[in-house]
Design a protein around this motif. Sequence first.
Motif, PDB file in Angstrom:
ATOM      1  N   GLY A 121       3.010   5.911  -3.224  1.00 39.91           N
ATOM      2  CA  GLY A 121       4.107   6.717  -3.759  1.00 39.91           C
ATOM      3  C   GLY A 121       4.112   6.809  -5.265  1.00 39.91           C
ATOM      4  O   GLY A 121       5.000   7.439  -5.856  1.00 39.91           O
ATOM      5  N   ARG A 122       3.107   6.217  -5.915  1.00 47.31           N
ATOM      6  CA  ARG A 122       3.010   6.224  -7.380  1.00 47.31           C
ATOM      7  C   ARG A 122       2.862   7.656  -7.895  1.00 47.31           C
ATOM      8  O   ARG A 122       1.940   8.379  -7.539  1.00 47.31           O
ATOM      9  CB  ARG A 122       1.803   5.388  -7.800  1.00 47.31           C
ATOM     10  N   GLY A 123       3.803   8.082  -8.727  1.00 49.27           N
ATOM     11  CA  GLY A 123       3.759   9.415  -9.293  1.00 49.27           C
ATOM     12  C   GLY A 123       4.285  10.493  -8.364  1.00 49.27           C
ATOM     13  O   GLY A 123       4.341  11.659  -8.737  1.00 49.27           O
ATOM     14  N   VAL A 124       4.646  10.103  -7.139  1.00 52.55           N
ATOM     15  CA  VAL A 124       5.227  11.062  -6.188  1.00 52.55           C
ATOM     16  C   VAL A 124       6.680  10.665  -5.928  1.00 52.55           C
ATOM     17  O   VAL A 124       7.616  11.380  -6.288  1.00 52.55           O
ATOM     18  CB  VAL A 124       4.430  11.089  -4.863  1.00 52.55           C
ATOM     19  N   ASP A 125       6.851   9.527  -5.280  1.00 48.54           N
ATOM     20  CA  ASP A 125       8.200   9.025  -5.036  1.00 48.54           C
ATOM     21  C   ASP A 125       8.724   8.204  -6.210  1.00 48.54           C
ATOM     22  O   ASP A 125       9.928   8.203  -6.483  1.00 48.54           O
ATOM     23  CB  ASP A 125       8.221   8.141  -3.788  1.00 48.54           C
TER      24      ASP A 125
ATOM     25  N   LYS B 104       0.828  -1.208   0.000  1.00 45.93           N
ATOM     26  CA  LYS B 104       0.000   0.000   0.000  1.00 45.93           C
ATOM     27  C   LYS B 104       0.864   1.260   0.000  1.00 45.93           C
ATOM     28  O   LYS B 104       0.540   2.244  -0.672  1.00 45.93           O
ATOM     29  CB  LYS B 104      -0.930  -0.004   1.206  1.00 45.93           C
ATOM     30  N   LEU B 105       1.948   1.238   0.757  1.00 43.68           N
ATOM     31  CA  LEU B 105       2.830   2.411   0.801  1.00 43.68           C
ATOM     32  C   LEU B 105       3.510   2.651  -0.548  1.00 43.68           C
ATOM     33  O   LEU B 105       3.639   3.805  -0.980  1.00 43.68           O
ATOM     34  CB  LEU B 105       3.882   2.234   1.893  1.00 43.68           C
TER      35      LEU B 105
ATOM     36  N   ASP C 141       8.314   6.212 -10.243  1.00 45.80           N
ATOM     37  CA  ASP C 141       7.788   6.170 -11.597  1.00 45.80           C
ATOM     38  C   ASP C 141       6.487   5.358 -11.578  1.00 45.80           C
ATOM     39  O   ASP C 141       6.459   4.214 -11.135  1.00 45.80           O
ATOM     40  CB  ASP C 141       8.826   5.486 -12.505  1.00 45.80           C
ATOM     41  N   PRO C 142       5.389   5.920 -12.079  1.00 45.25           N
ATOM     42  CA  PRO C 142       4.108   5.193 -12.036  1.00 45.25           C
ATOM     43  C   PRO C 142       4.155   3.819 -12.700  1.00 45.25           C
ATOM     44  O   PRO C 142       3.560   2.860 -12.205  1.00 45.25           O
ATOM     45  CB  PRO C 142       3.145   6.130 -12.778  1.00 45.25           C
ATOM     46  N   ASP C 143       4.853   3.707 -13.826  1.00 43.53           N
ATOM     47  CA  ASP C 143       4.908   2.422 -14.518  1.00 43.53           C
ATOM     48  C   ASP C 143       5.733   1.397 -13.742  1.00 43.53           C
ATOM     49  O   ASP C 143       5.466   0.192 -13.822  1.00 43.53           O
ATOM     50  CB  ASP C 143       5.489   2.601 -15.929  1.00 43.53           C
ATOM     51  N   VAL C 144       6.730   1.856 -13.016  1.00 48.26           N
ATOM     52  CA  VAL C 144       7.504   0.928 -12.189  1.00 48.26           C
ATOM     53  C   VAL C 144       6.656   0.432 -11.026  1.00 48.26           C
ATOM     54  O   VAL C 144       6.711  -0.739 -10.644  1.00 48.26           O
ATOM     55  CB  VAL C 144       8.810   1.590 -11.690  1.00 48.26           C
TER      56      VAL C 144
END
Length: 387
Positions: A339-343, A334-335, A345-348
């Motif tokens: 962090g998707r798009g913040v910490d 969940k953490l 890369d969204p695709d990673v």
Amino acid sequence: MSLDPSPDNARRPVILVVDDTPDNLMLLSSLLKDQYTVKVANNGEKALKVVRGGDPLDLILLDVMMPGLSGHEVARQLKADRSTRDIPIIFLTALASEKDETLGLEIGAADYITKPIRPPILVARVDTQLKIKAAADFLRDQKDYLEQEVARRTREVTAIQDVTILAMASLAEARDNETGKHIRRTQHGVKVLAEQLREHPRFGHFLDDATISLLFKSAPLHDIGKAGIPDRILLAPGTLSPEEFEIMKTHTTLGRDAIEQAERQLGTDVAFLRVAKDIVYSHQEKWDGSGYPEGLSGNDIPIAARLMAVADAYDAHTRRGIYQDGMPHEEAVKLIDAGRGVDFDPDVVDAFLARAEDFREIALRYADTDEDIAKKMEALVFIAESA
């Protein structure tokens, strides 16, 4: 059978003569036996048995028109077999048209001689084909030797790379409060992400087999720069002060500089060090630009570092340590998702979510035991007392 049983046969080229006419067999044998070891067969079936069941042959003189298997069919079978396809075949036949000769050469014959046989021509062409075969065998042997030598040298270089990485990673790990299994977990995590993303349009150009192998090898170096951080900061049990954290952040630069120094010493650009440098220097960068050391954002962050960031974060959340108990896998997932798009890369992150169960399995397979943590504590106490 051999028509010349002299002791020198083993050192002479071996020729198989195939013809259904006894007179032709005797003529050809008499022409060749003084220079070569001669074997004979009076039909196609026997010819194949001789080729496949005896000593290696250097040349086959093959009649075309025979009862049972024709010379053409014998040649086709021999050329289709990896173990016999390199034996040169000279067709001997009364079929003298251009069409017949063309067919024989298309089947794979090295030469085509029409009957009646002219002895000087036959002997000359046999000699020519044997010389060509000897040259081809020599080149093939050289090629095999060179391939073996390249493979041996490659193994040596690979071993040097592995030892270098292990030594450098162990240097950092020895002074860190994490166990060596952290290195193994993050290493495998990076590989899982890379394999998941290898067909992705944003990553496929980078993530080929060779690069994924380099990522796996280089990942253990991600925190090598911590070897240069003072013990009072590196081994601190609590939260670092702002001043201490600024010093801790320099481990990325220290690690990058150490690798660049190694490159200068080598005097050449080395692929595995280049990938390692991207991981070491940039794995603390964040997708939104709030990370360090340069505050890179988005696609400016090297791909290798983006993969390492997710693998390292998951392990930081879930691992047991000297000063912490790891959180459950589900909370860590969940953490990472948050962090998707913040910490990250969204695709990673999407790749991580798709392979989250693999990360759970890696964490279990390389879980730190009480003994691991106790040994690490003893080592850190020793380091602290020796300082």
